[in-house]
Scaffold this motif. Structure first.
Motif, mmCIF file in Angstrom:
data_model
loop_
_atom_site.group_PDB
_atom_site.id
_atom_site.type_symbol
_atom_site.label_atom_id
_atom_site.label_comp_id
_atom_site.label_asym_id
_atom_site.label_seq_id
_atom_site.Cartn_x
_atom_site.Cartn_y
_atom_site.Cartn_z
ATOM 1 N N ARG A 23 2.079 -13.662 -8.316
ATOM 2 C CA ARG A 23 2.380 -12.610 -7.341
ATOM 3 C C ARG A 23 1.525 -11.359 -7.524
ATOM 4 O O ARG A 23 1.353 -10.581 -6.581
ATOM 5 N N VAL A 24 0.987 -11.146 -8.724
ATOM 6 C CA VAL A 24 0.182 -9.946 -8.931
ATOM 7 C C VAL A 24 -1.318 -10.212 -8.861
ATOM 8 O O VAL A 24 -2.115 -9.273 -8.901
ATOM 9 N N GLN A 25 -1.690 -11.484 -8.752
ATOM 10 C CA GLN A 25 -3.109 -11.819 -8.767
ATOM 11 C C GLN A 25 -3.845 -11.301 -7.537
ATOM 12 O O GLN A 25 -5.041 -10.996 -7.597
ATOM 13 N N SER A 26 -3.136 -11.214 -6.409
ATOM 14 C CA SER A 26 -3.795 -10.806 -5.168
ATOM 15 C C SER A 26 -3.640 -9.324 -4.860
ATOM 16 O O SER A 26 -4.098 -8.854 -3.819
ATOM 17 N N LEU A 27 -3.015 -8.586 -5.774
ATOM 18 C CA LEU A 27 -2.808 -7.162 -5.519
ATOM 19 C C LEU A 27 -4.135 -6.414 -5.494
ATOM 20 O O LEU A 27 -5.022 -6.656 -6.318
ATOM 21 N N THR A 28 -4.258 -5.486 -4.550
ATOM 22 C CA THR A 28 -5.417 -4.611 -4.480
ATOM 23 C C THR A 28 -5.067 -3.295 -5.154
ATOM 24 O O THR A 28 -4.075 -2.658 -4.783
ATOM 25 N N PRO A 29 -5.840 -2.872 -6.148
ATOM 26 C CA PRO A 29 -5.530 -1.602 -6.814
ATOM 27 C C PRO A 29 -5.530 -0.447 -5.824
ATOM 28 O O PRO A 29 -6.255 -0.468 -4.820
ATOM 29 N N SER A 30 -4.724 0.562 -6.089
ATOM 30 C CA SER A 30 -4.634 1.720 -5.211
ATOM 31 C C SER A 30 -5.963 2.467 -5.174
ATOM 32 O O SER A 30 -6.463 2.941 -6.194
ATOM 33 N N GLY A 56 5.999 -11.965 1.609
ATOM 34 C CA GLY A 56 5.730 -11.871 3.038
ATOM 35 C C GLY A 56 4.246 -11.868 3.352
ATOM 36 O O GLY A 56 3.397 -11.822 2.456
ATOM 37 N N SER A 57 3.960 -11.901 4.638
ATOM 38 C CA SER A 57 2.575 -11.905 5.102
ATOM 39 C C SER A 57 2.345 -10.690 5.997
ATOM 40 O O SER A 57 3.016 -10.551 7.030
ATOM 41 N N PRO A 58 1.434 -9.792 5.626
ATOM 42 C CA PRO A 58 1.100 -8.678 6.506
ATOM 43 C C PRO A 58 0.361 -9.179 7.746
ATOM 44 O O PRO A 58 -0.526 -10.031 7.647
ATOM 45 N N VAL A 59 0.741 -8.670 8.900
ATOM 46 C CA VAL A 59 0.043 -8.957 10.153
ATOM 47 C C VAL A 59 -0.448 -7.614 10.682
ATOM 48 O O VAL A 59 0.351 -6.702 10.917
ATOM 49 N N TYR A 60 -1.762 -7.482 10.859
ATOM 50 C CA TYR A 60 -2.338 -6.182 11.170
ATOM 51 C C TYR A 60 -2.611 -6.016 12.661
ATOM 52 O O TYR A 60 -3.045 -6.946 13.338
ATOM 53 N N ILE A 61 -2.356 -4.809 13.135
ATOM 54 C CA ILE A 61 -2.758 -4.403 14.484
ATOM 55 C C ILE A 61 -3.673 -3.202 14.325
ATOM 56 O O ILE A 61 -3.279 -2.199 13.719
ATOM 57 N N PRO A 110 0.440 -1.513 11.401
ATOM 58 C CA PRO A 110 -0.681 -0.914 12.137
ATOM 59 C C PRO A 110 -1.778 -0.437 11.194
ATOM 60 O O PRO A 110 -1.517 0.046 10.092
ATOM 61 N N ILE A 111 -3.020 -0.592 11.643
ATOM 62 C CA ILE A 111 -4.186 -0.049 10.950
ATOM 63 C C ILE A 111 -4.632 1.201 11.712
ATOM 64 O O ILE A 111 -4.756 1.150 12.923
ATOM 65 N N PRO A 112 -4.888 2.314 10.981
ATOM 66 C CA PRO A 112 -4.868 2.548 9.545
ATOM 67 C C PRO A 112 -3.440 2.581 8.987
ATOM 68 O O PRO A 112 -2.518 3.025 9.656
ATOM 69 N N TYR A 113 -3.296 2.127 7.733
ATOM 70 C CA TYR A 113 -1.985 2.050 7.110
ATOM 71 C C TYR A 113 -2.007 2.754 5.754
ATOM 72 O O TYR A 113 -3.058 2.930 5.135
ATOM 73 N N TRP A 114 -0.818 3.132 5.295
ATOM 74 C CA TRP A 114 -0.684 3.634 3.929
ATOM 75 C C TRP A 114 -0.928 2.472 2.977
ATOM 76 O O TRP A 114 -0.465 1.341 3.206
ATOM 77 N N VAL A 115 -1.643 2.745 1.880
ATOM 78 C CA VAL A 115 -2.187 1.682 1.036
ATOM 79 C C VAL A 115 -1.150 0.715 0.477
ATOM 80 O O VAL A 115 -1.452 -0.456 0.238
ATOM 81 N N SER A 116 0.086 1.166 0.264
ATOM 82 C CA SER A 116 1.070 0.316 -0.409
ATOM 83 C C SER A 116 1.820 -0.636 0.520
ATOM 84 O O SER A 116 2.463 -1.571 0.036
ATOM 85 N N TYR A 117 1.772 -0.418 1.828
ATOM 86 C CA TYR A 117 2.525 -1.298 2.728
ATOM 87 C C TYR A 117 2.154 -2.771 2.555
ATOM 88 O O TYR A 117 3.028 -3.617 2.327
ATOM 89 N N PRO A 118 0.874 -3.138 2.692
ATOM 90 C CA PRO A 118 0.545 -4.570 2.592
ATOM 91 C C PRO A 118 0.882 -5.152 1.229
ATOM 92 O O PRO A 118 1.352 -6.299 1.136
ATOM 93 N N GLU A 119 0.640 -4.385 0.172
ATOM 94 C CA GLU A 119 0.866 -4.899 -1.174
ATOM 95 C C GLU A 119 2.352 -5.147 -1.418
ATOM 96 O O GLU A 119 2.739 -6.140 -2.055
ATOM 97 N N GLN A 120 3.197 -4.264 -0.927
ATOM 98 C CA GLN A 120 4.634 -4.448 -1.109
ATOM 99 C C GLN A 120 5.143 -5.653 -0.329
ATOM 100 O O GLN A 120 6.015 -6.393 -0.807
#
Length: 395
Positions: free
Chosen positions: A6-13, A136-141, A120-130
């Motif tokens: 679960r942490v392997q795909s995390l993007t650092p802040s 879950g799967s982020p779906v971007y607009i 929505p993009i632009p997004y706060w950095v932690s939304y997709p990671e959380q």
């Protein structure tokens, strides 16, 4: 040692990484101006500090209920009624360790593997990671500058699938500073009603509004909108209490109960002293909140025209928060850099100005600048950026 998948795909802040690099240079004696701050440059108001100390002196240093002190929940109830005209019971409110961890807890109890959350993009950095950490799967607009960085009802409708669980609405927005109008929120709320999805309304910057702009919570619009909305808010930005770590969620009692149960096993309770400070923040005088808001607006008015004049910069005037998100793709190209990220790196190393590359927010052509610092430093920083661009500009 092999770490959990679960942490392997995390993007650092990105914000923390840039801040760390800037601090490293400062420690070496370099005169770096940091415009990456996501927090007010004011101390917590004195009345709040006094309330915290008083609580400690009175021995209020023990465990509290996992979901927060009843007195703090009451203060939040009163705030929601006073500011938004919304009525919540105490079992519809969770107090957590900052709005960020409240969001984390929400996604943990809400999402199953493969559930989708629209971001929505632009997004706060932690939304997709959380969302990813919860399976879950982020779906971007993508909300373009031409849309004032706000998604449309049609975009939302087209993004919804049978796996969609929720959409995140951040108004005012980090990183854009943009604010959804009541009419825009009504249209989005209707799409959510039709599709029967949850609305996560991040309102952490609601007190920092400028000009004629008016903040509306999407939960205010109708009974249906209120029932399907989880409001996320806290004292971090409004009362300059980022380090105190107090945020809250207000919403459906079953969802709040699940979040409280999870909190009881993960955090025990929010820090007791911080909760007493937050009670004073909501119940006490609000003069300091308005003082900060006016200061941020004054800084915005002073630096916005200067930023507009920098070649290759295209910037929209924000309506709230304390960020600017100029598109600098032309400036990066004309100054000989392959990407905005490279432009940002050179800006820090050569001009000693730290900004956040928009890639961390899903907006790769932009940079984020915070004006939560002194006007003197802001003006120096903008001047350095301008000189840097003019020096490297190639026709």
């Amino acid at each position: 040692m092999k770490l959990a998948d679960r942490v392997q795909s995390l993007t650092p802040s990105t914000t923390l990484a840039i801040t760390a690099k800037a601090n490293e240079l400062k420690a070496q004696g370099v005169d770096v101006i940091g415009l990456g701050a996501g927090e007010p440059d004011y101390n917590t108001p004195q009345n709040i500090l006094d309330a915290a100390k008083r609580s400690m002196d009175e021995g209020k240093t023990k465990y509290t209920p996992a979901g927060g002190l009843p007195a703090l929940k009451q203060a939040i109830q009163d705030k929601l009624q006073r500011d938004q005209g919304l009525s919540y019971e105490k079992n519809e409110i969770l107090v957590g360790i900052g709005a960020k961890h409240v969001l984390y807890t929400l996604f943990q109890v809400l999402l199953n593997e493969g559930d989708e959350v629209i971001i929505p993009i632009p997004y706060w950095v932690s939304y997709p990671e959380q969302v990813k950490l919860a399976g879950g799967s982020p779906v971007y607009i993508e909300a373009t500058a031409g849309q004032s960085y706000k998604i449309t009802p049609q975009q939302l409708r087209e993004a919804i699938t049978d796996r969609t669980k929720a959409v995140i609405i951040n108004s005012p927005s980090n990183p854009t500073g943009m604010l959804y109008s009541k009419e825009e929120l009504e249209a989005l709320a209707e799409v959510c009603r039709e599709a029967d999805i949850l609305i996560v309304s991040d309102e952490i910057y609601e007190k920092l509004i400028y000009g004629d702009a008016v903040h509306t919570s999407i939960a205010e619009l109708s009974e249906d909108a209120k029932n399907r909305t989880v409001i996320i808010n806290g004292v971090s930005k409004s009362h300059s209490m980022t380090g105190w770590r107090i945020g809250y969620a207000a919403g459906n009692k079953n969802l709040i109960k699940a979040m409280t149960d999870l909190a009881s096993h993960s955090t025990s309770n929010p820090t007791t002293t911080s909760q007493y400070a937050a009670i004073e923040a909501y119940n006490g005088p609000q003069d300091a909140v308005e003082e900060m808001r006016q200061a941020f607006e004054s800084r915005l008015e002073a630096i916005f025209p200067k930023l507009e004049q920098i070649p290759g910069f295209t910037v929209l005037r924000p309506q709230g928060a304390f960020y600017l998100l100029p598109d600098v793709s032309e400036a990066a190209a004309k100054t000989g850099f392959d990407s905005v990220d490279d432009f940002v790196k050179a800006l820090l190393e050569e001009a000693n100005v730290a900004v956040i590359p928009g890639s961390g927010f899903g907006a790769h052509s932009t940079i984020r600048l915070s004006y939560a610092t002194s006007l003197e430093l802001l003006e120096q920083a903008v001047e350095r950026i301008s000189q840097f661009v003019h020096k490297h500009w190639k026709e």
